[in-house]
Enzyme design. Structure first.
Site, mmCIF file in Angstrom:
data_model
loop_
_atom_site.group_PDB
_atom_site.id
_atom_site.type_symbol
_atom_site.label_atom_id
_atom_site.label_comp_id
_atom_site.label_asym_id
_atom_site.label_seq_id
_atom_site.Cartn_x
_atom_site.Cartn_y
_atom_site.Cartn_z
ATOM 1 N N ASP A 174 38.423 33.708 36.238
ATOM 2 C CA ASP A 174 39.370 33.934 37.679
ATOM 3 C C ASP A 174 40.119 32.573 37.559
ATOM 4 O OD1 ASP A 174 40.859 34.485 39.367
ATOM 5 O OD2 ASP A 174 39.454 35.320 40.853
ATOM 6 N N ASN A 184 36.187 47.318 40.476
ATOM 7 C CA ASN A 184 34.687 46.511 41.140
ATOM 8 C C ASN A 184 34.692 47.025 42.319
ATOM 9 O OD1 ASN A 184 35.517 44.923 38.635
ATOM 10 N ND2 ASN A 184 35.136 43.048 39.707
ATOM 11 N N ASP A 211 31.079 37.709 37.110
ATOM 12 C CA ASP A 211 32.331 38.408 37.625
ATOM 13 C C ASP A 211 32.742 36.753 38.301
ATOM 14 O OD1 ASP A 211 34.195 39.886 38.840
ATOM 15 O OD2 ASP A 211 33.199 40.567 40.550
ATOM 16 N N GLY A 250 38.708 44.642 44.492
ATOM 17 C CA GLY A 250 38.824 44.899 45.935
ATOM 18 C C GLY A 250 38.793 46.426 45.963
ATOM 19 N N HIS A 306 39.887 41.430 48.232
ATOM 20 C CA HIS A 306 38.584 40.980 48.330
ATOM 21 C C HIS A 306 37.962 41.257 49.726
ATOM 22 C CE1 HIS A 306 38.177 40.216 44.249
ATOM 23 N NE2 HIS A 306 39.167 39.218 44.302
ATOM 24 N N GLU A 347 42.760 37.269 35.136
ATOM 25 C CA GLU A 347 43.343 37.989 36.325
ATOM 26 C C GLU A 347 44.912 37.292 36.523
ATOM 27 O OE1 GLU A 347 43.188 37.784 41.283
ATOM 28 O OE2 GLU A 347 41.495 38.354 40.065
#
Length: 290
Positions: free
Chosen positions: A104, A235, A82, A214, A185, A134
């Protein structure tokens, strides 16, 4: 049921109209709990960690635990990296046996994000590993905690532009796309307001399944709406950590000193984490999909 790729898992979810849970798991109990609860609910599941979890030789230990839990599981399991920031970490984890990675680069300009994602996808495709990217930028909530980056809810948030989704996916080759529609997040000071209309626009043009980061603390009605409008993976991290640490603190508070057997403290924390995971699986509609 064998360990499966991120691509296979999310395509099934998109077709079925449910969301697969990703649980960020920092220790043996969390890894084991995620797979066991998924088996109890007959749900596919993604067990994941972030770069901090894999520093030094931690990757070897984490992967050994993940393999122990996942191989032979009765439900589909994806083992995922992740929020990677580099191609090198993605390659390292893929070579260790991961079946999904998230690169990311969302804080970078569009061109740089697409190019780094393309390079990751090129390497992962050779290894049969799915790639999540993303577009837009999911911000950071304001209620504190490790990794806090901003002063207000959604600090740094940039909404995903529907008009750039197909271009980004086409240029990068990513298999799944995390979108920014109002979540953040961390721990919310106030509940978020998801932009479901924006999500609907994105879903109509996206060639790949969509992901919501988030998810912890997002109101259940908004989660259900997001799934109805195209979210195929959600997530969960902060709620797991909160459940674990609050329970550990409470258990330690019952003792006159801290020379308590570890299992006596961790067993209740393990149960608290399992309850969070079970509730999320039921909320996401992934039960009985294994």
């Amino acid at each position: 049921m064998a360990v499966v790729s991120l691509c296979e898992m999310l395509e099934d979810a998109r077709r079925g109209g449910y969301a697969v849970p990703l649980f960020d798991t920092q220790n043996m109990a969390m890894i084991r709990s995620a797979v066991q609860v998924a088996e109890e609910e007959n749900s596919p599941v993604i067990i994941a960690g972030v770069e901090f979890d894999y520093e030094g030789d931690r990757l070897d230990y984490w992967m050994a635990l993940a393999n122990r839990a996942a191989i032979g599981a009765k439900v589909p399991v994806c083992i995922m990296l992740d929020h990677a920031a580099s191609l090198e970490l993605c390659v390292r984890c893929a070579d260790a046996g991961f079946t999904g990675v998230m690169i990311d680069a969302s804080a970078l300009p569009f061109e740089e994000n697409a190019e780094l994602t393309r390079r990751v996808c090129e390497q992962m495709r050779r290894r049969g590993v799915g790639v999540e990217a993303e577009l837009g930028h999911v911000g950071v909530a304001s209620a504190g905690g490790e990794g806090e980056l901003g002063d207000h809810a959604g600090a740094g948030m940039v909404y995903t532009e529907p008009g750039r989704v197909a271009e980004f996916v086409g240029r990068s080759g990513c298999d799944a796309l995390a979108v920014s529609i109002g979540t953040a997040h961390g721990v919310y000071a106030t509940a978020p307001e998801l932009q479901i209309g924006l999500l609907d626009e994105i879903n109509r043009v996206s060639p790949v399944p969509l992901v919501l980061h988030g998810g912890s603390g997002t109101p259940e009605d908004q989660i259900r709406a997001a799934i109805r409008h195209g979210i195929a993976k959600i997530n969960i991290c902060s709620e797991i950590m909160d459940a674990w640490h609050r329970t550990v603190v409470a258990e330690l508070g019952k003792s006159p000193n801290y020379s308590v057997h570890n299992s006596a403290v961790c067993r209740p924390a393990d149960e608290a984490v399992r309850e969070v995971m079970r509730n999320k699986i039921r909320l996401f509609g992934s039960g009985r999909r294994g």
